[in-house]
Design an enzyme around this catalytic site. Structure first.
Site, mmCIF file in Angstrom:
data_model
loop_
_atom_site.group_PDB
_atom_site.id
_atom_site.type_symbol
_atom_site.label_atom_id
_atom_site.label_comp_id
_atom_site.label_asym_id
_atom_site.label_seq_id
_atom_site.Cartn_x
_atom_site.Cartn_y
_atom_site.Cartn_z
ATOM 1 N N SER A 33 0.895 -0.927 0.216
ATOM 2 C CA SER A 33 -0.338 -0.081 0.202
ATOM 3 C C SER A 33 1.483 1.451 0.122
ATOM 4 O O SER A 33 1.752 1.301 0.980
ATOM 5 C CB SER A 33 -0.816 -0.263 1.180
ATOM 6 O OG SER A 33 -1.706 1.042 1.004
ATOM 7 N N HIS A 40 -0.334 -1.050 -5.118
ATOM 8 C CA HIS A 40 -1.680 -0.909 -3.595
ATOM 9 C C HIS A 40 -1.925 0.270 -3.709
ATOM 10 O O HIS A 40 -1.058 0.823 -2.822
ATOM 11 C CB HIS A 40 -2.611 -2.059 -2.691
ATOM 12 C CG HIS A 40 -3.391 -1.483 -2.380
ATOM 13 N ND1 HIS A 40 -4.492 -2.115 -3.024
ATOM 14 C CD2 HIS A 40 -3.870 -0.849 -1.373
ATOM 15 C CE1 HIS A 40 -6.013 -1.698 -1.944
ATOM 16 N NE2 HIS A 40 -5.552 -0.709 -1.576
ATOM 17 N N ASP A 97 -4.659 3.651 -3.529
ATOM 18 C CA ASP A 97 -5.107 3.814 -2.479
ATOM 19 C C ASP A 97 -6.179 5.496 -2.979
ATOM 20 O O ASP A 97 -5.196 6.636 -3.434
ATOM 21 C CB ASP A 97 -5.291 4.182 -0.869
ATOM 22 C CG ASP A 97 -5.553 2.021 -0.472
ATOM 23 O OD1 ASP A 97 -6.571 1.899 -0.324
ATOM 24 O OD2 ASP A 97 -3.923 2.731 0.795
ATOM 25 N N MET A 157 -8.468 8.077 -3.163
ATOM 26 C CA MET A 157 -9.515 9.309 -1.513
ATOM 27 C C MET A 157 -10.200 10.577 -2.076
ATOM 28 O O MET A 157 -9.415 11.368 -2.864
ATOM 29 C CB MET A 157 -8.579 9.127 -0.121
ATOM 30 C CG MET A 157 -8.573 8.160 0.622
ATOM 31 S SD MET A 157 -7.837 7.724 1.972
ATOM 32 C CE MET A 157 -7.247 6.120 2.287
ATOM 33 N N HIS A 159 -7.595 1.298 -5.620
ATOM 34 C CA HIS A 159 -8.830 0.231 -4.607
ATOM 35 C C HIS A 159 -9.471 2.458 -4.328
ATOM 36 O O HIS A 159 -9.087 2.891 -4.123
ATOM 37 C CB HIS A 159 -7.756 0.284 -3.729
ATOM 38 C CG HIS A 159 -9.395 -0.332 -2.516
ATOM 39 N ND1 HIS A 159 -8.799 0.557 -0.948
ATOM 40 C CD2 HIS A 159 -10.296 -0.138 -2.267
ATOM 41 C CE1 HIS A 159 -9.477 -0.301 -0.050
ATOM 42 N NE2 HIS A 159 -10.654 0.481 -1.128
ATOM 43 N N MET A 187 -12.417 4.533 -2.958
ATOM 44 C CA MET A 187 -13.330 5.482 -2.055
ATOM 45 C C MET A 187 -13.316 6.520 -1.965
ATOM 46 O O MET A 187 -12.284 7.367 -1.352
ATOM 47 C CB MET A 187 -11.398 4.761 -0.228
ATOM 48 C CG MET A 187 -11.198 3.423 -0.269
ATOM 49 S SD MET A 187 -9.751 3.608 0.624
ATOM 50 C CE MET A 187 -8.592 3.686 -0.465
ATOM 51 N N MET A 200 -12.770 -4.884 3.877
ATOM 52 C CA MET A 200 -11.717 -3.965 4.333
ATOM 53 C C MET A 200 -11.764 -4.424 6.132
ATOM 54 O O MET A 200 -12.262 -5.154 6.157
ATOM 55 C CB MET A 200 -12.336 -2.826 4.579
ATOM 56 C CG MET A 200 -11.916 -2.000 3.253
ATOM 57 S SD MET A 200 -10.336 -1.777 2.962
ATOM 58 C CE MET A 200 -10.318 -0.639 3.645
ATOM 59 N N GLY A 237 -9.815 4.633 4.934
ATOM 60 C CA GLY A 237 -9.010 6.134 5.392
ATOM 61 C C GLY A 237 -7.849 6.705 5.993
ATOM 62 O O GLY A 237 -7.294 7.473 4.895
ATOM 63 N N ASP A 270 -7.457 -5.736 3.366
ATOM 64 C CA ASP A 270 -6.790 -4.519 3.755
ATOM 65 C C ASP A 270 -6.510 -3.686 4.673
ATOM 66 O O ASP A 270 -8.111 -3.828 4.593
ATOM 67 C CB ASP A 270 -7.598 -3.953 2.616
ATOM 68 C CG ASP A 270 -6.615 -1.908 1.656
ATOM 69 O OD1 ASP A 270 -6.292 -2.358 3.013
ATOM 70 O OD2 ASP A 270 -6.752 -1.611 1.236
HETATM 71 C C1 DX5 Z 1 -7.188 2.222 4.522
HETATM 72 C C2 DX5 Z 1 -6.484 1.891 2.909
HETATM 73 C C3 DX5 Z 1 -5.822 0.899 3.547
HETATM 74 C C4 DX5 Z 1 -4.214 1.146 4.442
HETATM 75 C C5 DX5 Z 1 -3.601 -0.044 5.152
HETATM 76 O O1 DX5 Z 1 -8.199 2.707 3.900
HETATM 77 O O2 DX5 Z 1 -7.125 1.166 1.962
HETATM 78 O O3 DX5 Z 1 -4.927 0.327 1.899
HETATM 79 O O4 DX5 Z 1 -3.540 2.146 3.262
HETATM 80 O O5 DX5 Z 1 -2.294 -0.264 5.032
HETATM 81 P P1 DX5 Z 1 -2.072 -0.949 6.460
HETATM 82 O O6 DX5 Z 1 -1.525 -2.092 6.680
HETATM 83 O O7 DX5 Z 1 -1.133 0.416 6.740
HETATM 84 O O8 DX5 Z 1 -3.314 -0.721 7.265
HETATM 85 ZN ZN ZN Z 2 -6.495 0.172 0.230
#
Ligand code: DX5
Ligand code: ZN
Length: 210
Positions: free
Chosen positions: A6, A29, A31, A33, A62, A64, A133, A138, A169
């Protein structure tokens, strides 16, 4: 078992070096947002375009966000391996999943921790990936929610013929990885554990060994 690093926990000032430390992961990965679906913002397609020029690692995007199709169009030219959207953020899941697939990109659907599995009943046959999740989305670095183990087992029982990636995740580390695998996960997102480790390459090895 595949591993997706991530980017959220990478060093944004030295992004290239930070990601070179985890060369060998199966996916980056990403993220995405929007400050609405989740109370945070991350990076946009320009950053990823630059990354794509330096790394061969496939992207696992991903979303969000509250308007997933807008973001699919923003990220589609990067030709990610997967684009995953949240069941909670679209009233037109079937249309959205098929739109992603029409672009030649594999489609995933994610569920927040408290969202029941039945939301997948009429879409599971079309999915390449399901993302469960294990934290509330977030932020990176949150604690793993333990009922995820049971949710993965319930997923495997409910959808025994699902052949795609079952991704988990949030809060994944070398301790819970073997349990997640035993429950039926086959793709783990790892952020904080990997990037805050004194030796990220060693952390990746530990994850693989576990
Ligand atoms: C949270 C994200 C994750 C997060 C996972 O909203 O979707 O991808 O970055 O990271 P760790 O391993 O730090 O929980
Ligand atoms: Zn994620």
């Amino acid at each position: 078992m595949q591993i997706a690093a991530s980017l959220l926990s990478a060093d944004f000032v030295n992004l290239k070096a930070s990601l070179e430390n985890v060369a060998g992961v199966d996916f980056f990965h990403v993220d995405v947002m929007d400050g609405h679906f989740v109370p945070n913002l991350t990076f946009g397609p320009c950053v990823l375009k630059n990354l794509n020029a330096h790394f061969d690692t496939p992207l696992d995007v991903h979303l969000m966000v509250e308007d997933p199709l807008f973001f699919v169009d923003l990220y589609k030219d990067l030709q990610p391996a997967f684009i995953t959207l949240h069941v909670e953020s679209t009233s037109h899941l079937h249309r959205s999943v098929h739109y992603i697939k029409s672009l030649g990109i594999k489609a995933g659907v994610s569920l927040n921790p408290a969202t029941p599995l039945c939301g997948l009943d009429y879409i599971i046959q079309d999915l390449d990936l399901v993302l469960l999740m294990s934290v509330n989305p977030g932020f990176g670095g949150q604690s793993f929610i333990p009922f995820t183990f049971e949710k993965i087992r319930a997923f495997r029982k409910r959808f025994p013929h699902f052949q795609g990636a079952l991704e988990v995740d949030g809060g994944v580390n070398a301790h819970n990885a073997p349990l997640l695998r035993a429950c039926g996960a086959n793709l783990l997102v790892v952020g904080h554990y990997l990037f805050t480790h004194a030796n990220p390459a060693q952390a990746l090895q530990a994850l693989r060994a576990s």
